[in-house]
Scaffold this active site. Structure first.
Site, short mmCIF file in Angstrom:
data_model
loop_
_atom_site.label_atom_id
_atom_site.label_comp_id
_atom_site.label_asym_id
_atom_site.label_seq_id
_atom_site.Cartn_x
_atom_site.Cartn_y
_atom_site.Cartn_z
N HIS A 27 -5.54 -55.47 -87.71
CA HIS A 27 -5.72 -53.42 -89.11
C HIS A 27 -6.58 -54.09 -89.40
O HIS A 27 -6.35 -53.51 -91.14
CB HIS A 27 -4.29 -53.12 -88.84
CG HIS A 27 -3.72 -51.56 -89.42
ND1 HIS A 27 -2.49 -50.54 -88.97
CD2 HIS A 27 -4.70 -51.00 -90.06
CE1 HIS A 27 -3.27 -49.64 -89.14
NE2 HIS A 27 -4.57 -49.37 -89.97
N ASP B 102 -7.12 -53.02 -82.93
CA ASP B 102 -6.81 -53.14 -84.35
C ASP B 102 -5.34 -53.17 -84.28
O ASP B 102 -4.94 -52.87 -86.13
CB ASP B 102 -7.72 -52.40 -85.14
CG ASP B 102 -7.65 -53.07 -86.34
OD1 ASP B 102 -7.74 -54.50 -86.67
OD2 ASP B 102 -7.91 -51.70 -87.50
N SER C 16 -6.27 -46.83 -83.09
CA SER C 16 -6.25 -45.93 -84.49
C SER C 16 -4.26 -45.94 -84.92
O SER C 16 -4.52 -46.30 -86.11
CB SER C 16 -5.46 -44.59 -82.93
OG SER C 16 -5.83 -43.12 -84.40
N ARG C 17 -3.73 -46.22 -84.37
CA ARG C 17 -2.09 -46.50 -83.98
C ARG C 17 -1.95 -47.12 -83.14
O ARG C 17 -2.08 -46.96 -81.79
CB ARG C 17 -1.03 -44.81 -84.79
CG ARG C 17 -1.70 -44.52 -85.99
CD ARG C 17 -1.27 -45.50 -87.32
NE ARG C 17 -1.73 -44.74 -89.02
CZ ARG C 17 -2.71 -45.22 -88.91
NH1 ARG C 17 -3.87 -45.99 -88.59
NH2 ARG C 17 -2.88 -44.68 -90.53
N GLU D 34 3.33 -53.56 -85.42
CA GLU D 34 2.99 -54.20 -86.29
C GLU D 34 3.25 -54.62 -87.82
O GLU D 34 2.86 -55.55 -88.57
CB GLU D 34 1.37 -53.62 -86.05
CG GLU D 34 2.00 -52.42 -87.04
CD GLU D 34 -0.12 -51.61 -87.44
OE1 GLU D 34 -0.39 -51.54 -86.51
OE2 GLU D 34 -0.25 -51.55 -88.84
P1 NAD Z 1 -9.66 -36.72 -87.91
O1 NAD Z 1 -8.42 -35.99 -88.18
O2 NAD Z 1 -11.26 -36.34 -87.99
O3 NAD Z 1 -9.55 -36.69 -86.49
C1 NAD Z 1 -9.02 -36.91 -85.13
C2 NAD Z 1 -8.89 -35.68 -84.04
O4 NAD Z 1 -7.50 -36.56 -83.49
C3 NAD Z 1 -8.89 -34.62 -84.61
O5 NAD Z 1 -10.41 -34.11 -83.26
C4 NAD Z 1 -7.79 -34.00 -83.70
O6 NAD Z 1 -8.30 -33.05 -83.63
C5 NAD Z 1 -8.15 -34.87 -82.44
N1 NAD Z 1 -6.43 -34.79 -81.58
C6 NAD Z 1 -5.15 -34.62 -82.80
N2 NAD Z 1 -4.79 -34.36 -81.80
C7 NAD Z 1 -5.17 -35.35 -80.57
C8 NAD Z 1 -4.23 -35.06 -79.40
N3 NAD Z 1 -3.20 -35.17 -79.00
N4 NAD Z 1 -5.45 -35.62 -78.29
C9 NAD Z 1 -6.91 -35.87 -78.28
N5 NAD Z 1 -6.80 -35.39 -79.60
C10 NAD Z 1 -6.55 -35.26 -80.20
O7 NAD Z 1 -9.29 -38.70 -87.43
P2 NAD Z 1 -10.06 -39.90 -88.42
O8 NAD Z 1 -10.57 -40.03 -89.49
O9 NAD Z 1 -11.30 -39.54 -87.26
O10 NAD Z 1 -9.02 -41.57 -87.98
C11 NAD Z 1 -8.53 -41.47 -86.31
C12 NAD Z 1 -7.22 -42.12 -86.41
O11 NAD Z 1 -7.81 -42.92 -86.81
C13 NAD Z 1 -6.12 -41.46 -87.90
O12 NAD Z 1 -4.71 -40.93 -87.27
C14 NAD Z 1 -5.21 -43.26 -88.21
O13 NAD Z 1 -4.95 -43.63 -87.07
C15 NAD Z 1 -6.61 -44.07 -87.33
N6 NAD Z 1 -7.13 -44.67 -88.24
C16 NAD Z 1 -7.16 -46.18 -88.09
C17 NAD Z 1 -7.67 -47.32 -89.00
C18 NAD Z 1 -7.39 -48.51 -89.51
O14 NAD Z 1 -7.72 -49.46 -89.83
N7 NAD Z 1 -7.15 -48.94 -87.63
C19 NAD Z 1 -8.07 -46.76 -90.74
C20 NAD Z 1 -8.31 -44.91 -90.08
C21 NAD Z 1 -8.20 -44.42 -89.54
#
Ligand code: NAD
Length: 343
Positions: A298, A261, A236-237, A266
């Protein structure tokens, strides 16, 4: 519309230019390899639009400099927007848009890939066989079938990851501040409090956004609650994990496997070939010295399906702004709300 595109690689140019042609738009993309930060804003002089990626610095200082040069719109080529000072953007009248969704399979499948790399030590097996070392000593794995997987954040990516892990025969525990009804329709998935997830999961995968409330969600206190030998996956991050606390957890054996990742520092490392450099980040170097840690730079998003989606949405974001239409993917400033990160 003239757009300065920062942090570009060959694939960004290729996919953005192709999307511009497919959409029959005439955006003039000016590509820069460098990251956007206060020292590089002048490259965007004369550009109404700026296009950035995950590690560009879209801080208050950067935004003020961009605004003074006439930039009015910043489009992110990613979903996360933790690197943007939305409050300052709003004050300056700079609109922000992102790519709200693109192949969520790309990231979920990569997370599953990290799980498989770690539980069967595939990264070690690959290197051994290339070295004509056919010994199995040290490669002992475990079945995913029957494991309990804790998923923090059950949005677009978390749900697909849950489906994949269900396919392996895992039990699923979820935690989300906004529970998603689709989650509990998967196998035996059920929502629990975060503390219960920490205590019961064999594998924990992070799929929530980075916000002030989730910064270092996985800290020493959280790690202390986890099962001995837990596997931790973060696609995620980076700053969701307190890296130093994770290192302590690895050294004590509490964390048995770490697959990431993303990494909290980073921005000084990822996306560039630094193989001829002396890496100055001691924490990162220590982390990657452990035999039970797998790091990718990433790349979870990096499939042709996702890049096609990202480019077409980004082009569409610029077109909507240029035509003064409502922005489908606008990111609005919201005063920070501290999320509940424990039971
Ligand atoms: P999304 O918005 O569809 O889902 C995120 C979920 O997290 C939501 O259901 C939200 O309610 C929940 N959430 C928010 N705050 C929270 C907390 N404190 N505790 C628990 N859950 C919480 O987003 P997504 O498209 O599923 O993406 C998720 C994350 O993946 C993004 O925020 C991004 O940082 C990361 N990402 C990484 C890459 C990569 O290449 N590594 C690519 C895309 C996204």
């Amino acid at each position: 519309m003239k757009v300065a595109v920062f942090s570009t690689k060959s694939y960004d140019r290729e996919f953005l230019e192709a999307a511009n042609i497919t959409a029959k738009t005439n955006h003039e993309f000016v590509f820069f390899d460098t990251q956007l930060n206060p020292k590089t804003t002048s490259l965007a002089t004369g550009c109404l639009g700026v296009c950035v990626f995950v590690n560009d610095d879209v801080s208050a200082e950067t935004l003020k400099l961009l605004a003074a040069q006439g930039t009015r719109f910043v489009a992110l080529r990613c979903t996360g927007f933790n690197n943007v000072d939305l409050k300052t953007a709003k004050e300056l009248g700079i609109k922000i848009a992102r790519v709200t969704a693109y192949s969520p399979f790309s990231v979920a499948e990569h997370a599953a890939g990290l799980v498989l790399m770690l539980n069967r030590k595939l990264y070690r097996a690959y290197n051994r066989v290339r070295d004509d070392n056919f010994s199995l000593e040290g490669l002992l794995g475990f079945d995913l079938h029957g494991c309990t997987v804790g998923i923090i954040g059950t949005g677009k990516i978390g749900i697909i990851f849950a489906q994949i892990m269900c396919g392996f025969g895992c039990h699923l525990l979820g935690y989300d501040t906004f529970p998603n009804p689709k989650f509990e329709e998967i196998g035996d998935a059920r929502y629990v409090q975060l503390s219960e997830l920490f205590v019961k999961a064999d594998i924990i995968s992070l799929h929530c956004p980075l916000t002030p409330g989730t910064h270092h969600l996985i800290n020493a206190n959280a790690i202390e609650q986890m099962k001995p030998g837990v596997m931790l996956i973060n696609t995620s991050r980076g700053a969701l994990i307190d890296t130093k606390a994770a290192i302590t957890g690895i050294k004590s054996g509490k964390i048995g496997y770490l697959g990431i990742d993303v990494y909290e520092k980073e921005d000084n490392l990822f996306f560039d070939d630094l193989s001829d450099s002396v890496i100055q980040d001691d924490v990162f170097q220590l982390l990657q010295s452990f035999p039970n840690v797998v790091i990718t730079s990433h790349q979870a998003f990096f499939t042709r399906n996702a890049l096609t989606d990202i480019a077409s949405t980004t082009v569409s974001n610029f077109t909507e702004f240029e035509q003064d239409r409502p922005l489908t993917n606008e990111v609005f400033y919201q005063p920070p709300v501290l999320a509940t990160t424990s039971a």
